[in-house]
Design a protein around this motif. Structure first.
Motif, PDB file in Angstrom:
ATOM      1  N   PHE A 263      15.063  13.490  34.616  1.00  0.00           N
ATOM      2  CA  PHE A 263      15.351  14.344  33.467  1.00  0.00           C
ATOM      3  C   PHE A 263      14.267  14.142  32.415  1.00  0.00           C
ATOM      4  CE2 PHE A 263      19.163  12.898  35.544  1.00  0.00           C
ATOM      5  CZ  PHE A 263      19.845  14.076  35.799  1.00  0.00           C
ATOM      6  N   THR A 264      13.753  15.240  31.878  1.00  0.00           N
ATOM      7  CA  THR A 264      12.767  15.136  30.809  1.00  0.00           C
ATOM      8  C   THR A 264      12.835  16.391  29.951  1.00  0.00           C
ATOM      9  OG1 THR A 264      10.484  14.450  30.336  1.00  0.00           O
ATOM     10  CG2 THR A 264      10.770  16.202  31.972  1.00  0.00           C
ATOM     11  N   SER A 265      12.269  16.313  28.776  1.00  0.00           N
ATOM     12  CA  SER A 265      12.296  17.416  27.822  1.00  0.00           C
ATOM     13  C   SER A 265      11.518  18.625  28.346  1.00  0.00           C
ATOM     14  CB  SER A 265      11.669  16.928  26.504  1.00  0.00           C
ATOM     15  OG  SER A 265      11.155  17.988  25.748  1.00  0.00           O
ATOM     16  N   GLU A 266      11.959  19.813  27.961  1.00  0.00           N
ATOM     17  CA  GLU A 266      11.212  21.020  28.308  1.00  0.00           C
ATOM     18  C   GLU A 266       9.832  21.036  27.651  1.00  0.00           C
ATOM     19  OE1 GLU A 266      13.169  24.536  26.919  1.00  0.00           O
ATOM     20  OE2 GLU A 266      13.609  23.706  24.935  1.00  0.00           O
ATOM     21  N   ASP A 267       9.638  20.217  26.620  1.00  0.00           N
ATOM     22  CA  ASP A 267       8.338  20.119  25.953  1.00  0.00           C
ATOM     23  C   ASP A 267       7.554  18.878  26.371  1.00  0.00           C
ATOM     24  OD1 ASP A 267       8.989  22.428  24.621  1.00  0.00           O
ATOM     25  OD2 ASP A 267       9.512  21.441  22.731  1.00  0.00           O
ATOM     26  N   ALA A 268       8.041  18.174  27.385  1.00  0.00           N
ATOM     27  CA  ALA A 268       7.362  16.962  27.848  1.00  0.00           C
ATOM     28  C   ALA A 268       6.038  17.306  28.511  1.00  0.00           C
ATOM     29  CB  ALA A 268       8.248  16.195  28.825  1.00  0.00           C
ATOM     30  N   HIS A 269       5.203  16.307  28.674  1.00  0.00           N
ATOM     31  CA  HIS A 269       3.916  16.505  29.337  1.00  0.00           C
ATOM     32  C   HIS A 269       4.136  16.917  30.790  1.00  0.00           C
ATOM     33  CE1 HIS A 269      -0.126  15.394  30.925  1.00  0.00           C
ATOM     34  NE2 HIS A 269      -0.489  15.798  29.716  1.00  0.00           N
ATOM     35  N   TYR A 270       3.293  17.819  31.259  1.00  0.00           N
ATOM     36  CA  TYR A 270       3.454  18.355  32.613  1.00  0.00           C
ATOM     37  C   TYR A 270       3.304  17.311  33.706  1.00  0.00           C
ATOM     38  CZ  TYR A 270      -1.689  18.308  32.727  1.00  0.00           C
ATOM     39  OH  TYR A 270      -3.009  17.918  32.674  1.00  0.00           O
ATOM     40  N   VAL A 319      15.313   8.931  33.244  1.00  0.00           N
ATOM     41  CA  VAL A 319      15.066   9.829  32.117  1.00  0.00           C
ATOM     42  C   VAL A 319      13.696   9.485  31.556  1.00  0.00           C
ATOM     43  CG1 VAL A 319      15.770  10.559  29.807  1.00  0.00           C
ATOM     44  CG2 VAL A 319      17.515  10.042  31.534  1.00  0.00           C
ATOM     45  N   SER A 320      12.845  10.508  31.417  1.00  0.00           N
ATOM     46  CA  SER A 320      11.543  10.310  30.786  1.00  0.00           C
ATOM     47  C   SER A 320      11.584  10.937  29.402  1.00  0.00           C
ATOM     48  CB  SER A 320      10.424  10.941  31.627  1.00  0.00           C
ATOM     49  OG  SER A 320       9.166  10.725  31.006  1.00  0.00           O
ATOM     50  N   ALA A 321      11.747  10.099  28.387  1.00  0.00           N
ATOM     51  CA  ALA A 321      11.740  10.559  26.998  1.00  0.00           C
ATOM     52  C   ALA A 321      10.294  10.662  26.523  1.00  0.00           C
ATOM     53  CB  ALA A 321      12.520   9.586  26.123  1.00  0.00           C
ATOM     54  N   THR A 322      10.099  11.344  25.409  1.00  0.00           N
ATOM     55  CA  THR A 322       8.747  11.519  24.867  1.00  0.00           C
ATOM     56  C   THR A 322       8.703  11.044  23.427  1.00  0.00           C
ATOM     57  OG1 THR A 322       8.483  13.487  26.271  1.00  0.00           O
ATOM     58  CG2 THR A 322       6.840  13.125  24.557  1.00  0.00           C
ATOM     59  N   ALA A 323       7.695  10.259  23.108  1.00  0.00           N
ATOM     60  CA  ALA A 323       7.444   9.817  21.733  1.00  0.00           C
ATOM     61  C   ALA A 323       6.123  10.418  21.282  1.00  0.00           C
ATOM     62  CB  ALA A 323       7.419   8.291  21.650  1.00  0.00           C
ATOM     63  N   GLY A 324       6.229  11.631  20.735  1.00  0.00           N
ATOM     64  CA  GLY A 324       5.047  12.377  20.340  1.00  0.00           C
ATOM     65  C   GLY A 324       4.709  13.434  21.379  1.00  0.00           C
ATOM     66  N   THR A 325       5.397  14.577  21.336  1.00  0.00           N
ATOM     67  CA  THR A 325       5.127  15.621  22.322  1.00  0.00           C
ATOM     68  C   THR A 325       3.737  16.207  22.089  1.00  0.00           C
ATOM     69  OG1 THR A 325       6.256  17.251  20.933  1.00  0.00           O
ATOM     70  CG2 THR A 325       7.538  16.217  22.691  1.00  0.00           C
ATOM     71  N   THR A 326       3.178  16.768  23.156  1.00  0.00           N
ATOM     72  CA  THR A 326       1.779  17.191  23.141  1.00  0.00           C
ATOM     73  C   THR A 326       1.491  18.239  22.078  1.00  0.00           C
ATOM     74  OG1 THR A 326       1.651  16.750  25.511  1.00  0.00           O
ATOM     75  CG2 THR A 326      -0.060  18.141  24.572  1.00  0.00           C
ATOM     76  N   VAL A 327       2.368  19.204  21.926  1.00  0.00           N
ATOM     77  CA  VAL A 327       2.099  20.300  20.993  1.00  0.00           C
ATOM     78  C   VAL A 327       2.682  20.008  19.613  1.00  0.00           C
ATOM     79  CG1 VAL A 327       2.434  22.763  20.524  1.00  0.00           C
ATOM     80  CG2 VAL A 327       1.974  21.977  22.869  1.00  0.00           C
ATOM     81  N   ILE A 328       3.991  19.826  19.540  1.00  0.00           N
ATOM     82  CA  ILE A 328       4.669  19.687  18.247  1.00  0.00           C
ATOM     83  C   ILE A 328       4.535  18.280  17.670  1.00  0.00           C
ATOM     84  CG2 ILE A 328       6.907  19.843  17.093  1.00  0.00           C
ATOM     85  CD1 ILE A 328       5.722  22.538  17.902  1.00  0.00           C
TER      86      ILE A 328
END
Length: 572
Positions: A263-270, A319-328
Motif C-alpha cells: 500500500f502506498t500513496s497515489e502521490d508516492a514515487h513511482y 505500507v510505504s509511507a512518504t516523507a516529502g512527496t515528489t511534487v507537493i
C-alpha cells in the motif's frame, strides 16, 4: 542575473604549474611528496578569471615542453605513445591532468555556479548532434583535443550547481562533497570486502549508524546500505519486508506464495510500483491510497484497502509511507500509519528520500514524527542535504536482515577462512557485486560542516521557501497550489495580466493557464536564465514547482525568481 544574458568569465592555466611539472617528480630539488603538494597548491588554488585556455602544454620527454598548436609531427609522436596503458605516468599525464582539473575547477565548478553566468546554453537536439564531436575513433586523440572535448562537454551541459537550477530534487556543487567525489574516483574502490576497501567498510558503518540514530532507532542499532539511488533503496525495503514475513521466498520464489499486496500513496514515487513489478509482486498489487487536499495519505482509506485485500484472499505485507512527496512535498501522517501497521502486522517503510534531510533540524524534524517506529527508511543525502549525486541510503531497525535476505556466500569473494574478521566483508548483503563508495563524499561533507552545519543548511532552505511563499502570496498574478507548503517544494501558478479577467470556472481559463508554465519554461531555458520545472497533478492544470535545497540562496534570489517568471510570462 543581468538582463542581457551572460558575463564572459574566461580562464587560463597558471604558467608556473606548466613549468614546474614538466618532468614529474624528477624536477630539480623537489621530492615526490613536495611535488604533489606543490601541484595542488599551484594547480588548484591559484585560479584566475582571465582569457581561456588557448595553449596546450604537453610533455613529450623529460625537460621538453611544446607550447602553441601541436605540429603534425608532434601529434603523430603523441599518438605513438603507449596511450593504451591504464597507469598514470608523471611524464605523460601530470601536465594533462593538471590542465584538465584546472579547466574543471574553473569552468564546471566556479564559473558554472556564478549567478552572472547562464544555467544552460540551449541547443536543439539535432543541432547539438551536429555540434558535438561524439564519434568513437580508431586512433587516440591528442591531449589538446581531449581538453577541447572537456570544454565542449562543460559548455553544452546544464549547470546543475548553478543557484538558479531548481528543476529537480538535487542541485548545487558542494565544495566538500566535490572533493570527496574526486577522491573516490582517484581511489576507485569497490565496497564489498574489508581486504579491498577497509576504510570505506568502516566509514559506511559509522555513517549509517549515525543516520539510524537520527531517525530514532534505539542506539542506532539495525542495518543499512548505500544504494544506487532512492528507487533501489525502496526496492531493498520491499525485498526485506517480503523476506521478513516469508523467508522461504529466498530459495523457493513466488510460486508457492499467496498474492502479496503493498500500500502506498497515489502521490508516492513511482519506484514503489516499478520495483514491485521488477520483483514479481506485480504493479496491480500496489494499492494506491487516496490523498487529501494537501497531499497526505488518507489513513481511513488505507485501512479500508487493507481490509479489502484481506477479504480478497491476498496477503498485505507492507505500507510505504512518504516523507516529502515528489511534487507537493507532503509528509504522510507517520504515527497513524505506524498504528495501522502494528494493528495489522505490516512492515512500515518510509520513503524519506526527499524529506529525510529535515531530520537534521530540531525545528523541522517534527515533520517526520513517527518515523522512529518504522521498519525501514529511504533517505537520500544527495537531495535535501545537497551531497553530490548519487548518495542514497536504506536504513532498517532489523539487524542482519539485508545479509539474511540477499547473501549467497560466493566462495571466490566471501571466503570464511580469511585471516581477519569476515564480519567486515559486508558486500554479500547487497544485490550488487561491485559497489561505489558513495559514503566518502557525504562523510567528508559531514566532517567539514558538522551536524550543526547540516542543521543550519536545512533551516536556511526552509527559510528561503517560507520567504518565497509569503512573497508570491502578496504578488498580483501568483496563486498557490498548496496554500501552506510543508517542505521546500513551493507549487504555484502564474496568471498573466491578459488571463486575469477570464472567468475562473471557464474552460478557456483552464486551457490557457495550462499553457502558461510550459511556455515560460521554454523561454527561461532558451535564455538560460534559470530552470524551474512544471507539471499537472490530478485535475489541476500545469503549475510551477520550485524546489529549494541550495543553502547559498538568499531572499534576493527569491525575489529574482519571482521577477523573472513575471518578465517571461507577462505577455502570454
Amino acid at each position: 542575473m543581468p538582463a542581457n544574458g551572460v558575463n564572459s568569465v574566461e580562464l587560463e592555466v597558471i604558467e608556473d604549474v606548466a613549468t614546474t611539472y614538466a618532468s614529474g617528480s624528477d624536477s630539480a630539488g623537489v621530492s615526490e611528496d613536495e611535488d604533489v603538494q606543490q601541484l595542488f597548491v599551484s594547480g588548484a588554488h591559484h585560479i584566475s578569471s582571465v582569457p581561456p585556455l588557448k595553449k596546450a602544454v604537453e610533455t613529450r620527454g623529460k625537460g621538453t615542453q611544446l607550447q602553441g598548436p601541436a605540429s603534425e609531427g608532434a601529434a603523430a609522436a603523441e599518438v605513438s605513445e603507449k596511450r593504451y596503458a591504464s597507469l598514470p605516468n608523471r611524464e605523460q599525464h601530470q601536465q594533462f591532468l593538471t590542465d584538465f582539473l584546472t579547466e574543471v575547477l574553473n569552468s564546471a565548478v566556479f564559473n558554472a555556479t556564478d549567478r552572472a553566468n547562464k544555467v544552460l546554453n540551449w541547443v536543439d537536439p539535432e543541432e547539438l548532434k551536429r555540434t558535438l564531436d561524439l564519434a568513437i575513433k580508431q586512433e587516440p586523440d591528442t591531449h589538446e583535443k581531449l581538453l577541447e572535448l572537456t570544454r565542449a562537454t562543460i559548455r553544452h551541459s546544464v549547470k546543475t550547481g548553478h543557484p538558479y537550477f531548481m528543476n529537480q530534487l538535487f542541485s548545487s556543487v558542494d565544495p566538500y562533497g566535490f572533493a570527496g567525489q574526486v577522491l573516490t574516483d582517484a581511489l576507485n574502490p569497490s565496497v564489498y570486502t574489508f581486504e579491498v576497501s577497509p576504510v570505506f567498510v568502516l566509514m559506511e558503518e559509522v555513517v549509517l549508524r549515525e543516520m539510524r540514530t537520527i531517525v530514532g532507532y534505539p542506539n542506532g542499532e539495525g542495518d543499512g546500505i548505500f544504494a544506487p539511488g532512492g528507487s533501489m533503496a525502496n526496492g531493498y525495503a520491499i525485498s526485506c519486508a517480503r523476506y521478513k514475513f516469508m523467508p522461504d521466498v529466498k530459495a523457493k520464489g513466488l510460486h508457492a506464495l499467496p498474492r502479496l499486496v503493498i500500500f502506498t500513496s497515489e502521490d508516492a514515487h513511482y519506484s514503489v510500483k516499478k520495483l514491485a513489478s521488477f520483483m514479481g509482486i506485480g504493479s496491480d498489487n500496489v494499492y494506491a491510497i487516496k490523498t487529501d487536499a494537501i497531499g497526505k495519505i488518507c489513513v481511513d482509506h488505507l485501512e479500508s484497502e487493507i481490509l479489502r485485500a484481506k477479504q480478497e484472499g491476498a496477503l498485505p505485507f507492507m505500507v510505504s509511507a512518504t516523507a516529502g512527496t515528489t511534487v507537493i512535498g507532503a509528509f504522510d501522517p507517520l504515527e497513524q500509519i505506524a498504528d495501522l501497521c502494528a494493528k495489522y502486522n505490516l512492515w512500515m517503510h518510509v520513503d524519506a528520500a526527499w524529506g529525510g534531510g529535515a531530520l537534521m533540524s530540531k525545528k523541522y524534524r517534527t515533520l517526520l514524527k513517527g518515523i522512529e517506529r518504522s521498519d525501514s527508511v529511504t533517505w537520500n543525502p544527495h537531495k535535501l542535504l545537497a551531497a553530490p549525486q548519487q548518495c542514497s541510503t536504506l536504513l532498517t531497525r532489523h539487524r542482519n536482515i539485508l545479509s539474511e535476505c540477499h547473501s549467497t556466500n560466493a566462495t571466490y569473494l566471501f571466503q570464511k577462512d580469511k585471516f581477519y574478521d569476515t564480519r567486515y566483508d559486508t558486500g554479500d548483503k547487497h544485490i550488487q557485486c561491485g559497489r561505489r563508495a558513495d559514503v566518502l563524499k557525504f562523510w567528508f561533507m559531514w566532517r567539514a560542516k558538522g551536524t550543526a552545519g547540516f542543521e543550519q543548511h536545512i533551516d536556511k532552505v526552509f527559510e528561503n521557501a517560507e520567504h518565497f511563499t509569503s512573497s508570491i502570496k502578496a504578488r498580483p498574478g501568483f496563486e498557490m497550489v498548496i496554500e501552506n507548503p510543508e517542505c521546500t517544494n513551493v507549487c504555484f501558478w502564474y496568471v498573466p495580466p491578459g488571463l486575469r479577467s477570464v472567468p475562473r470556472d471557464s474552460a478557456e481559463f483552464r486551457e490557457r493557464l495550462h499553457k502558461v508554465a510550459p511556455k515560460v519554461k521554454e523561454r527561461m531555458m532558451k535564455e538560460g536564465s534559470m530552470m524551474i520545472t512544471y507539471q499537472p497533478i490530478h485535475d489541476k492544470p500545469n503549475f510551477f514547482r520550485l524546489v529549494l535545497q541550495n543553502s547559498s540562496l538568499d531572499k534576493s534570489d527569491m525575489n529574482y525568481i519571482i521577477d523573472e517568471i513575471e518578465r517571461l510570462g507577462k505577455d502570454l
